[in-house]
Design a protein around this motif. Sequence first.
Motif, PDB file in Angstrom:
ATOM      1  N   SER A 112      48.353  79.890  -4.230  1.00  0.00           N
ATOM      2  CA  SER A 112      49.477  79.367  -3.748  1.00  0.00           C
ATOM      3  C   SER A 112      49.173  77.884  -2.909  1.00  0.00           C
ATOM      4  N   LEU A 113      48.191  77.839  -2.551  1.00  0.00           N
ATOM      5  CA  LEU A 113      47.655  76.427  -1.541  1.00  0.00           C
ATOM      6  C   LEU A 113      47.196  75.314  -2.472  1.00  0.00           C
ATOM      7  N   LEU A 114      46.254  75.616  -3.339  1.00  0.00           N
ATOM      8  CA  LEU A 114      45.504  74.627  -4.201  1.00  0.00           C
ATOM      9  C   LEU A 114      46.301  74.329  -5.723  1.00  0.00           C
TER      10      LEU A 114
ATOM     11  N   PHE B 185      51.015  71.006   2.354  1.00  0.00           N
ATOM     12  CA  PHE B 185      51.134  70.511   3.792  1.00  0.00           C
ATOM     13  C   PHE B 185      51.094  71.348   4.745  1.00  0.00           C
ATOM     14  N   LEU B 186      51.679  72.658   4.599  1.00  0.00           N
ATOM     15  CA  LEU B 186      52.021  73.431   5.652  1.00  0.00           C
ATOM     16  C   LEU B 186      50.613  74.241   5.922  1.00  0.00           C
ATOM     17  N   GLY B 187      50.126  74.709   4.714  1.00  0.00           N
ATOM     18  CA  GLY B 187      48.592  75.475   4.503  1.00  0.00           C
ATOM     19  C   GLY B 187      47.803  74.567   5.002  1.00  0.00           C
ATOM     20  N   SER B 188      47.601  73.627   4.574  1.00  0.00           N
ATOM     21  CA  SER B 188      46.409  72.531   5.426  1.00  0.00           C
ATOM     22  C   SER B 188      46.498  72.355   6.718  1.00  0.00           C
ATOM     23  N   SER B 189      47.770  72.008   7.221  1.00  0.00           N
ATOM     24  CA  SER B 189      48.112  71.933   8.520  1.00  0.00           C
ATOM     25  C   SER B 189      47.694  73.201   9.317  1.00  0.00           C
TER      26      SER B 189
ATOM     27  N   ALA C 256      40.701  69.499  -0.397  1.00  0.00           N
ATOM     28  CA  ALA C 256      40.471  70.796   0.061  1.00  0.00           C
ATOM     29  C   ALA C 256      39.573  71.610  -0.348  1.00  0.00           C
ATOM     30  N   ALA C 257      39.620  71.725  -1.697  1.00  0.00           N
ATOM     31  CA  ALA C 257      38.686  72.842  -2.592  1.00  0.00           C
ATOM     32  C   ALA C 257      37.211  72.039  -2.344  1.00  0.00           C
TER      33      ALA C 257
ATOM     34  N   VAL D 175      43.209  65.246   6.251  1.00  0.00           N
ATOM     35  CA  VAL D 175      43.171  64.323   5.021  1.00  0.00           C
ATOM     36  C   VAL D 175      44.261  65.054   4.035  1.00  0.00           C
ATOM     37  N   ALA D 176      43.926  66.091   3.647  1.00  0.00           N
ATOM     38  CA  ALA D 176      44.962  66.880   2.485  1.00  0.00           C
ATOM     39  C   ALA D 176      46.122  66.895   2.663  1.00  0.00           C
ATOM     40  N   ALA D 177      46.345  67.095   4.212  1.00  0.00           N
ATOM     41  CA  ALA D 177      47.942  67.500   4.564  1.00  0.00           C
ATOM     42  C   ALA D 177      48.562  66.059   4.691  1.00  0.00           C
TER      43      ALA D 177
END
Length: 346
Positions: free
Chosen positions: A118-120, A29-33, A84-85, A67-69
């Motif tokens: 870390s993100l995906l 959430f934080l990374g996508s945002s 996201a990927a 959308v990912a967030a």
Amino acid sequence: MAKWSTIKRVFSEDQQTDADKELQLRMLFLGSSFLAAIAAIFTAMNIAKGWWLMAASTTLLVASLLVAAILAKRKNALASSTIAAVVAGVVFSFYALSGENEGFACLWILMVPVFGPSLLGMRVSFVLSLYFQVFLIALFYTPLNQIVGDCYTATFLARFPVLYFATFGGVASLAVQKQYYLNKAVRQAYHDGLTDLYNRAYYVQALEKHAENDFSLAVFDLNRLKYVNDTFGHLAGDEMICAAADLLRDAFEPDGMVARIGGDEFAVISSADADRLFDQLARFAESTCSWKGSFSEEACLLTLSAGWVARGEFPEYDLEEVLREADQRMYRDKADWYKNSGFERR
């Protein structure tokens, strides 16, 4: 072979606790945002400079990351990381092909191995990074390089793929090590060292998770463990505990979560209906009676007293009262067993 099996285990193991899942969702959430905000800034810059095609690509990136967030906020980690990927793969490939800005290609593609684990998550990030390795090899080291030959300097064409491979190799090695030790620490924290069942800490978390759901709880207590320890030794007692764990696992998984919650105490949290659970209990009782220890030929040496309760039986009870009811039924069963068997309780 041991190293490869360890790496395979790191990639094949799912997150083992709710805390790990929450951490991954929070990172998603934080990374996508954050990346959506950065992409929005680039969109504004591209619009200001009249780079409309680049603006369209960064707008797509903003939308997909949002959308990912949202999906991460709704607890759907796999869908969030996959979207996201996929969009990152499409958009970053476009940047590399367009060649309008070498900085974009370097910045965005190099972010995949650096922030991907870390993100995906390990698996999605590894697949995406592997795609970019194949993509860069095809684009810069095959006749396809004619597509971008006029867009990049010779120095960039020669050095950027090497930089990416080095970054991927180094970061991937660190990520695998981190995930391995994280998995190992989590396993030690939530698994019993003797039986490899879940331990009491995990059992408490699982109960709290199921508190408002319809579930069945069965608690078990080994009979005559003190007799076995005093007569045959504690190694014999450990053998009996491990045998009980294996038989419980065989009887109640995958419908139920089996845990060792004390020295000779076990519990099963099950989603099976009443009929199936009764069948499992009967099969478990039959399997214990046929077990033979290596230390004794005594028949039916392995017996467990059981107390079973369905959450739906007592809708007005809170979780603590449900646990108390299961314990009371188990202790009544234990008292009846000792009374009928003729053995002394101690």
